[in-house]
Write a protein that holds these residues in place. Structure first.
Motif, mmCIF file in Angstrom:
data_model
loop_
_atom_site.group_PDB
_atom_site.id
_atom_site.type_symbol
_atom_site.label_atom_id
_atom_site.label_comp_id
_atom_site.label_asym_id
_atom_site.label_seq_id
_atom_site.Cartn_x
_atom_site.Cartn_y
_atom_site.Cartn_z
ATOM 1 N N ILE A 369 9.351 2.436 -13.431
ATOM 2 C CA ILE A 369 9.071 2.007 -12.047
ATOM 3 C C ILE A 369 7.714 2.581 -11.653
ATOM 4 N N GLY A 370 6.915 1.788 -10.948
ATOM 5 C CA GLY A 370 5.643 2.310 -10.453
ATOM 6 C C GLY A 370 4.524 2.195 -11.461
ATOM 7 N N THR A 371 3.538 3.090 -11.308
ATOM 8 C CA THR A 371 2.339 2.997 -12.157
ATOM 9 C C THR A 371 2.265 4.207 -13.091
ATOM 10 N N GLU A 372 1.329 4.148 -14.004
ATOM 11 C CA GLU A 372 1.149 5.220 -15.000
ATOM 12 C C GLU A 372 0.994 6.599 -14.327
ATOM 13 N N ASN A 373 0.091 6.677 -13.323
ATOM 14 C CA ASN A 373 -0.171 7.976 -12.692
ATOM 15 C C ASN A 373 0.681 8.249 -11.456
ATOM 16 N N SER A 374 1.367 7.226 -10.983
ATOM 17 C CA SER A 374 2.249 7.423 -9.821
ATOM 18 C C SER A 374 3.587 6.731 -10.101
ATOM 19 N N PRO A 375 4.404 7.309 -10.978
ATOM 20 C CA PRO A 375 5.682 6.652 -11.271
ATOM 21 C C PRO A 375 6.641 6.727 -10.087
ATOM 22 N N GLY A 376 7.617 5.822 -10.088
ATOM 23 C CA GLY A 376 8.656 5.848 -9.053
ATOM 24 C C GLY A 376 8.341 4.940 -7.883
ATOM 25 N N THR A 377 8.966 5.238 -6.776
ATOM 26 C CA THR A 377 8.827 4.375 -5.600
ATOM 27 C C THR A 377 8.084 5.087 -4.467
ATOM 28 N N VAL A 394 9.364 0.616 -1.989
ATOM 29 C CA VAL A 394 8.817 -0.338 -2.967
ATOM 30 C C VAL A 394 8.302 0.431 -4.180
ATOM 31 N N PRO A 395 8.216 -0.256 -5.329
ATOM 32 C CA PRO A 395 7.641 0.446 -6.482
ATOM 33 C C PRO A 395 6.195 0.824 -6.199
ATOM 34 N N MET A 396 5.776 1.988 -6.625
ATOM 35 C CA MET A 396 4.353 2.365 -6.520
ATOM 36 C C MET A 396 3.563 1.268 -7.220
ATOM 37 N N GLY A 397 2.408 0.951 -6.698
ATOM 38 C CA GLY A 397 1.586 -0.097 -7.306
ATOM 39 C C GLY A 397 1.713 -1.421 -6.563
ATOM 40 N N THR A 398 2.721 -1.534 -5.677
ATOM 41 C CA THR A 398 2.844 -2.734 -4.833
ATOM 42 C C THR A 398 1.607 -2.799 -3.941
ATOM 43 N N SER A 399 1.074 -3.989 -3.740
ATOM 44 C CA SER A 399 -0.140 -4.059 -2.913
ATOM 45 C C SER A 399 0.198 -3.945 -1.432
ATOM 46 N N LEU A 400 -0.792 -3.517 -0.688
ATOM 47 C CA LEU A 400 -0.605 -3.415 0.769
ATOM 48 C C LEU A 400 -0.267 -4.783 1.344
ATOM 49 N N ARG A 401 -0.894 -5.836 0.771
ATOM 50 C CA ARG A 401 -0.643 -7.185 1.268
ATOM 51 C C ARG A 401 0.829 -7.554 1.118
ATOM 52 N N LYS A 402 1.374 -7.271 -0.068
ATOM 53 C CA LYS A 402 2.770 -7.627 -0.317
ATOM 54 C C LYS A 402 3.689 -6.862 0.649
ATOM 55 N N LEU A 403 3.360 -5.596 0.829
ATOM 56 C CA LEU A 403 4.211 -4.772 1.697
ATOM 57 C C LEU A 403 4.178 -5.268 3.146
ATOM 58 N N ILE A 404 2.967 -5.549 3.629
ATOM 59 C CA ILE A 404 2.829 -5.902 5.047
ATOM 60 C C ILE A 404 3.276 -7.348 5.306
ATOM 61 N N PHE A 405 2.869 -8.262 4.405
ATOM 62 C CA PHE A 405 3.130 -9.682 4.695
ATOM 63 C C PHE A 405 4.450 -10.188 4.121
ATOM 64 N N ASP A 406 4.811 -9.752 2.912
ATOM 65 C CA ASP A 406 6.048 -10.279 2.318
ATOM 66 C C ASP A 406 7.260 -9.432 2.700
ATOM 67 N N VAL A 407 7.113 -8.109 2.585
ATOM 68 C CA VAL A 407 8.279 -7.261 2.878
ATOM 69 C C VAL A 407 8.493 -7.155 4.388
ATOM 70 N N CYS A 408 7.417 -6.961 5.119
ATOM 71 C CA CYS A 408 7.578 -6.734 6.568
ATOM 72 C C CYS A 408 7.286 -7.965 7.414
ATOM 73 N N GLY A 409 7.088 -9.111 6.796
ATOM 74 C CA GLY A 409 7.018 -10.370 7.545
ATOM 75 C C GLY A 409 5.681 -10.706 8.151
ATOM 76 N N GLY A 410 4.654 -9.856 7.965
ATOM 77 C CA GLY A 410 3.320 -10.185 8.482
ATOM 78 C C GLY A 410 3.159 -9.878 9.963
ATOM 79 N N ILE A 411 2.100 -10.404 10.517
ATOM 80 C CA ILE A 411 1.716 -10.077 11.904
ATOM 81 C C ILE A 411 2.378 -11.070 12.858
ATOM 82 N N PRO A 412 3.014 -10.586 13.910
ATOM 83 C CA PRO A 412 3.675 -11.531 14.832
ATOM 84 C C PRO A 412 2.666 -12.227 15.765
ATOM 85 N N GLY A 413 3.124 -13.280 16.383
ATOM 86 C CA GLY A 413 2.346 -13.959 17.428
ATOM 87 C C GLY A 413 1.104 -14.646 16.923
#
Ligand SMILES: Cc1cc2nc3c(=O)[nH]c(=O)nc-3n(C[C@H](O)[C@H](O)[C@H](O)COP(=O)(O)O)c2cc1C
Ligand code: SF4
Ligand code: SF4
Length: 649
Positions: A369-377, A394-413
């Protein structure tokens, strides 16, 4: 297991826990789980629980009500799960269930066999009747290692944790040599989740090799960053996983004393951990002769008084010793000389909660899980301008975009993303071009931010970056312990400059002075607070310099946020003659009727609260906000329309 007494003791505990849990399931009564963490209670979960109990009594349906911890979906609280296999439905998770809705849902479910689809978040199992929660991207993108059981067990019931495999890692660790535990943690590559990302195995090895009769392990749950609540939530939702990690750490380094340092402002977390310690002692999982071995561990809970700087490990230790919480010079590091002069390991809540899965499933599994230098979540409490704020893992290495827009639904309004602040008050503000940065210790540091302990604030187009920097510097300046001149006075000067810029009184030379001062504060401060306090200023100056320049040179706030630099006005073309919606909501009677029977704003009286903008019906949309304030058209108030005399309703 090589140690037969240990094996027999643990097997007995596990069997008893499984028997009790199965017995409850066999009773056949429905189970209704209600999230009762702090976020849920703030949303009215206690009232929801009372309404559910009352309705069940009224319709004479026996059920088991189980309080569970946070599932991470804080945006959807209060959350309720109805699990009633006899109904033919899978376990169903309901969201935004206030007391009134709870009555409706319970009656429909049990009296009419209707699952009230309109309140369903999703089914917790795949089935053909109710859409499962796995259809939400969030559920597929998250990977839960630390939070796996959060929201799924009663945090007050140790049997549930043991029945689901809890404390097996401790038993396994005790069956081997402490060295082999350290070896596993080192090989796993686990890095401290408290902010700096120091390798946990190395820290434990240093503490183990320190020569002393007595050693201490401390769980750091001080968590003072604004907007951060990961550690509180984990302690409230699954305290035993943290205690198990703490016990394994203590065994590995040779400590006989451990402490959970949690701020008193987290009363539910304090209560939950205190009970968990008592229950674990009663099961011989803590205390003297853990599971019949020679390992003793006394665990106490210490309540901090809520100073941000007390999260710094040396300040934390001083405050436990009864002294003023101030960081001290290192070396000696706490692993050599810590609490009461004893070698002390300080680890974050999430670091310790990562330990049991690693010991149970192995270092190699963790490295998948995660990346070579930052394993885990990575666990973040995501707040601010996102559709689905809450706790995510989320697994380390997930992009900020994925976290903000896909996991957290993006910006409202339908608003645009502007920046994300990562790493608490001392983190950096990253603009849109960094959205593809992977979340890991090294990439974030390279971008000018930091992992921090997990606070993430998302900002949309309406956020003023000068004001954001001012907010965070205001926090760190107040939280500075005052020991270092640069931190104590330097942050004060930064704040004075930021303050005047947001008021339109900034000077051309301020930007250069702030840059130099920021670097001086970093260089001249002893601890991480001062060393990172200027980060919001440095990054916002780097990435949003034009905003600072607009404030200083044009007295203009491009985000229309800074109160001194904006004005509200009513567009006479759009204003509907007879509509008085804005007039009634103005707290200072600043809105008057023009000669043409339209509405206008008296700029001298207006306190810029924005209420009229909200009140103006969308079909007219006549109230506007502009910057600089001089751009607002000036309309004279007719004498007969003057402000009402004081005291006149
Ligand atoms: C001002 C300041 C506040 C801190 N607050 C916390 C905190 O709330 N929780 C935490 O675990 N670490 C905090 N830290 C980091 C700790 O000093 C320490 O590095 C950490 O607890 C070590 O645990 P880890 O190795 O598991 O990351 C803070 C550091 C500074 C400088
Ligand atoms: S850097 Fe600031 S908070 Fe840290 S020891 Fe110095 S004065 Fe105190
Ligand atoms: S912004 Fe507030 S104070 Fe100003 S006119 Fe509108 S309601 Fe009144």
């Amino acid at each position: 297991m090589a140690n037969k007494t240990l094996e027999a003791r643990f097997r007995g505990l596990r069997r008893e826990a499984e028997r009790r849990v199965q017995e409850r399931q066999r009773e056949g009564v429905p189970t209704i789980s209600i999230v009762m963490s702090t976020c849920a209670l703030a949303s009215g979960a206690a009232e929801t629980r009372d309404a559910i109990k009352e309705t069940l009594e009224r319709i004479k349906v026996p059920a088991r009500i189980v309080p569970v911890g946070c599932m991470g979906h804080c945006y959807a609280e209060p959350l309720v799960v109805i699990d009633h296999p006899a109904s033919g439905f899978p376990p169903i998770c309901y969201h935004r269930i206030d007391a009134g809705i709870a009555r409706v849902v319970i009656r429909s479910f049990f009296e009419d066999g209707d699952p009230s689809f309109e309140y369903v978040l999703g089914a917790l199992e795949e089935n053909d009747l109710v859409p499962p929660v796995t259809q939400f991207p969030r559920f597929n993108l998250e990977e839960r290692v630390v939070m796996e059981l959060c929201g799924r067990i009663d945090p007050g019931d140790i049997q549930e944790y043991i029945a689901r495999g809890g404390y097996a890692a401790l038993a396994r660790a005790l069956d081997g040599e402490p060295e082999s535990v350290i070896d596993t943690i080192e090989r796993s590559g686990l890095r401290g989740r408290g902010g700096a990302g120091f390798p946990t195995g190395r820290k434990w090895r240093l503490a183990r090799s320190a020569r002393s009769e007595r050693k201490v392990v401390i769980c750091n749950a001080d968590e003072g960053d604004p907007g951060a609540y990961m550690d509180r939530t984990i302690l409230e939702s699954n305290p035993h996983q943290v205690l198990e990690g703490l016990a394994i750490a203590a065994y590995a380094v040779g400590a006989d004393e451990a402490l959970v340092y949690v701020r008193a402002e987290y009363p539910l977390a304090v209560k939950t951990v205190q009970k968990a310690v008592r229950d674990a002692e009663a099961c011989s999982l803590l205390g003297r002769g853990v599971l019949g071995t020679a390992f003793d561990l006394k665990v106490s809970v210490f309540q901090g008084s809520g100073a941000f700087v007390c999260g710094e490990e040396t300040a934390l230790i001083q405050s436990v010793e009864g002294r003023r919480g101030m960081p001290r010079h290192r070396p000696p590091y706490p692993v050599e000389k810590g609490l009461w002069g004893r070698p002390t390991v300080v680890n974050n809540v999430k670091t310790l909660a990562s330990v049991p899965p690693i010991v149970s499933k192995g270092a190699d599994w963790f490295r998948t899980i995660g990346t070579e230098n930052s394993p885990g979540t990575a666990i973040f409490s995501v707040v601010g301008n996102v559709k689905h704020p809450g706790l995510v893992e989320v697994p380390m290495g997930t992009s900020l975009r994925k976290l903000i827009f896909d996991v957290c639904g993006g910006i409202p309004g339908k608003k645009a993303f502007k920046a994300v602040q990562i790493g608490g008050p001392s983190g950096g503000c990253l603009p849109e071009r960094f959205l593809d940065t992977p979340i890991d210790f090294d990439s974030l540091a390279q971008a000018g931010a930091m992992m921090g302990s997990g606070g993430m604030v998302v900002m949309d187009q309406d956020s003023c970056m000068v004001d954001v920097a001012r907010y965070f510097v205001d926090f760190t300046q107040k939280e500075s312990c005052g020991k270092c001149t640069f931190c104590r006075i330097g942050t004060r000067h930064l704040l004075v400059m930021l303050d005047r810029i947001t008021k339109g009184e900034g000077r051309e030379e301020d930007l250069e002075i702030m840059e130099t001062l920021s670097h001086d504060i970093k260089a001249g401060s002893l601890c991480g607070l001062g060393k990172t306090a200027p980060n919001p200023v440095i990054t916002s100056l780097r990435y949003f310099r034009e905003e600072y320049e607009a404030h200083i040179r044009e007295r203009r706030c491009p985000a229309l946020k800074c109160r001194a630099l904006v004005a509200f006005y009513i567009d006479l073309e759009r204003c509907a003659r007879g509509c008085d919606a804005c007039v009634g909501c103005c707290p200072v009677e600043a809105i008057f009727t023009t000669k043409g029977r339209k509405k206008a704003i008296d700029q001298q009286r207006c306190v810029k609260c924005g209420e009229c903008m909200v009140a103006c019906p969308p079909e007219y949309n006549a109230v506007f906000k502009v910057s600089p304030p001089e751009r607002a058209p000036v309309i004279e108030r007719p004498p007969e329309n003057g402000p009402a005399p004081a005291g006149n309703p």
